[in-house]
Design a protein around this motif. Structure first.
Motif, PDB file in Angstrom:
ATOM      1  N   MET A   1       0.829  -1.177   0.000  1.00  0.00           N
ATOM      2  CA  MET A   1       0.000   0.000   0.000  1.00  0.00           C
ATOM      3  C   MET A   1       0.879   1.248   0.000  1.00  0.00           C
ATOM      4  O   MET A   1       1.988   1.236   0.497  1.00  0.00           O
ATOM      5  CB  MET A   1      -0.898   0.019   1.236  1.00  0.00           C
ATOM      6  N   ALA A   2       0.334   2.320  -0.488  1.00  0.00           N
ATOM      7  CA  ALA A   2       1.078   3.571  -0.588  1.00  0.00           C
ATOM      8  C   ALA A   2       1.074   4.315   0.741  1.00  0.00           C
ATOM      9  O   ALA A   2       0.132   4.226   1.517  1.00  0.00           O
ATOM     10  CB  ALA A   2       0.444   4.444  -1.662  1.00  0.00           C
ATOM     11  N   ALA A   3       2.138   5.055   0.989  1.00  0.00           N
ATOM     12  CA  ALA A   3       2.235   5.867   2.202  1.00  0.00           C
ATOM     13  C   ALA A   3       2.747   7.253   1.836  1.00  0.00           C
ATOM     14  O   ALA A   3       3.610   7.393   0.982  1.00  0.00           O
ATOM     15  CB  ALA A   3       3.171   5.215   3.205  1.00  0.00           C
ATOM     16  N   LEU A   4       2.201   8.254   2.495  1.00  0.00           N
ATOM     17  CA  LEU A   4       2.696   9.625   2.369  1.00  0.00           C
ATOM     18  C   LEU A   4       3.415   9.958   3.663  1.00  0.00           C
ATOM     19  O   LEU A   4       2.859   9.785   4.755  1.00  0.00           O
ATOM     20  CB  LEU A   4       1.547  10.601   2.143  1.00  0.00           C
ATOM     21  N   ILE A   5       4.638  10.429   3.552  1.00  0.00           N
ATOM     22  CA  ILE A   5       5.469  10.740   4.705  1.00  0.00           C
ATOM     23  C   ILE A   5       5.861  12.208   4.632  1.00  0.00           C
ATOM     24  O   ILE A   5       6.302  12.677   3.588  1.00  0.00           O
ATOM     25  CB  ILE A   5       6.759   9.885   4.704  1.00  0.00           C
ATOM     26  N   ASN A   6       5.732  12.916   5.742  1.00  0.00           N
ATOM     27  CA  ASN A   6       6.163  14.307   5.790  1.00  0.00           C
ATOM     28  C   ASN A   6       7.174  14.450   6.918  1.00  0.00           C
ATOM     29  O   ASN A   6       6.811  14.404   8.101  1.00  0.00           O
ATOM     30  CB  ASN A   6       4.956  15.228   6.002  1.00  0.00           C
ATOM     31  N   VAL A   7       8.447  14.588   6.548  1.00  0.00           N
ATOM     32  CA  VAL A   7       9.559  14.812   7.477  1.00  0.00           C
ATOM     33  C   VAL A   7      10.314  16.023   6.942  1.00  0.00           C
ATOM     34  O   VAL A   7      10.594  16.089   5.742  1.00  0.00           O
ATOM     35  CB  VAL A   7      10.505  13.581   7.516  1.00  0.00           C
ATOM     36  N   THR A  23      -1.187   6.392   5.474  1.00  0.00           N
ATOM     37  CA  THR A  23      -1.051   5.198   4.660  1.00  0.00           C
ATOM     38  C   THR A  23      -2.414   4.748   4.159  1.00  0.00           C
ATOM     39  O   THR A  23      -3.435   4.963   4.817  1.00  0.00           O
ATOM     40  CB  THR A  23      -0.334   4.063   5.429  1.00  0.00           C
ATOM     41  N   SER A  24      -2.424   4.145   3.009  1.00  0.00           N
ATOM     42  CA  SER A  24      -3.651   3.674   2.380  1.00  0.00           C
ATOM     43  C   SER A  24      -3.950   2.245   2.833  1.00  0.00           C
ATOM     44  O   SER A  24      -3.161   1.331   2.589  1.00  0.00           O
ATOM     45  CB  SER A  24      -3.475   3.729   0.861  1.00  0.00           C
ATOM     46  N   ASN A  69      -7.295   4.353   6.060  1.00  0.00           N
ATOM     47  CA  ASN A  69      -6.208   5.258   5.692  1.00  0.00           C
ATOM     48  C   ASN A  69      -5.677   6.023   6.909  1.00  0.00           C
ATOM     49  O   ASN A  69      -5.745   7.243   6.969  1.00  0.00           O
ATOM     50  CB  ASN A  69      -6.655   6.238   4.596  1.00  0.00           C
ATOM     51  N   PRO A  70      -5.130   5.295   7.884  1.00  0.00           N
ATOM     52  CA  PRO A  70      -4.726   5.929   9.134  1.00  0.00           C
ATOM     53  C   PRO A  70      -3.650   7.006   8.976  1.00  0.00           C
ATOM     54  O   PRO A  70      -2.663   6.817   8.276  1.00  0.00           O
ATOM     55  CB  PRO A  70      -4.209   4.786   9.995  1.00  0.00           C
ATOM     56  N   TYR A  71      -3.897   8.121   9.662  1.00  0.00           N
ATOM     57  CA  TYR A  71      -2.988   9.271   9.713  1.00  0.00           C
ATOM     58  C   TYR A  71      -2.401   9.322  11.114  1.00  0.00           C
ATOM     59  O   TYR A  71      -3.128   9.253  12.105  1.00  0.00           O
ATOM     60  CB  TYR A  71      -3.773  10.547   9.420  1.00  0.00           C
ATOM     61  N   LEU A  72      -1.084   9.429  11.207  1.00  0.00           N
ATOM     62  CA  LEU A  72      -0.408   9.551  12.496  1.00  0.00           C
ATOM     63  C   LEU A  72       0.527  10.755  12.457  1.00  0.00           C
ATOM     64  O   LEU A  72       1.198  10.996  11.446  1.00  0.00           O
ATOM     65  CB  LEU A  72       0.405   8.289  12.809  1.00  0.00           C
TER      66      LEU A  72
END
Length: 105
Positions: A1-7, A23-24, A69-72
């Protein structure tokens, strides 16, 4: 699954930085029934781990009440340049990883 990361790409040593992940995943609770009455099997992400240069800095255990699609979002201190590694694990052998780098000045 795809994940978007913001660092943040850069930070000063000692800065408190925010890390955000999305993440999706369908996060099927196992409590829902289909139109013909059959139970939809549970399929959720059960844990999330973040490591900073190999050291675990954040862990979350997830349960059926978490939305699809959990956001942490969490915070850490920028200590040195390096890599953040993210890992999601779950039911039915689910595993997903991502990484991001930071330069600390």
């Amino acid at each position: 699954m795809a994940a978007l990361i913001n660092v943040p790409a850069k930070a000063r040593r000692g800065d408190v930085i925010e890390i955000r992940t999305l993440t999706s995943h369908i996060m099927e609770t196992g409590f829902r029934h289909t139109a013909d009455g059959r139970l939809v099997p549970r399929d959720i992400i059960t844990s999330f781990t973040c490591r900073y240069n190999g050291t675990e800095i954040f862990r979350a255990d997830l349960f059926p009440a978490i939305a699809a699609n959990p956001y942490l979002s969490f915070f850490t201190v920028a200590k040195e340049s390096g890599k953040f590694e993210f890992e999601w694990t779950g039911d039915n052998g689910y595993s997903s990883t991502a990484s991001a780098s930071i330069t600390v000045e």
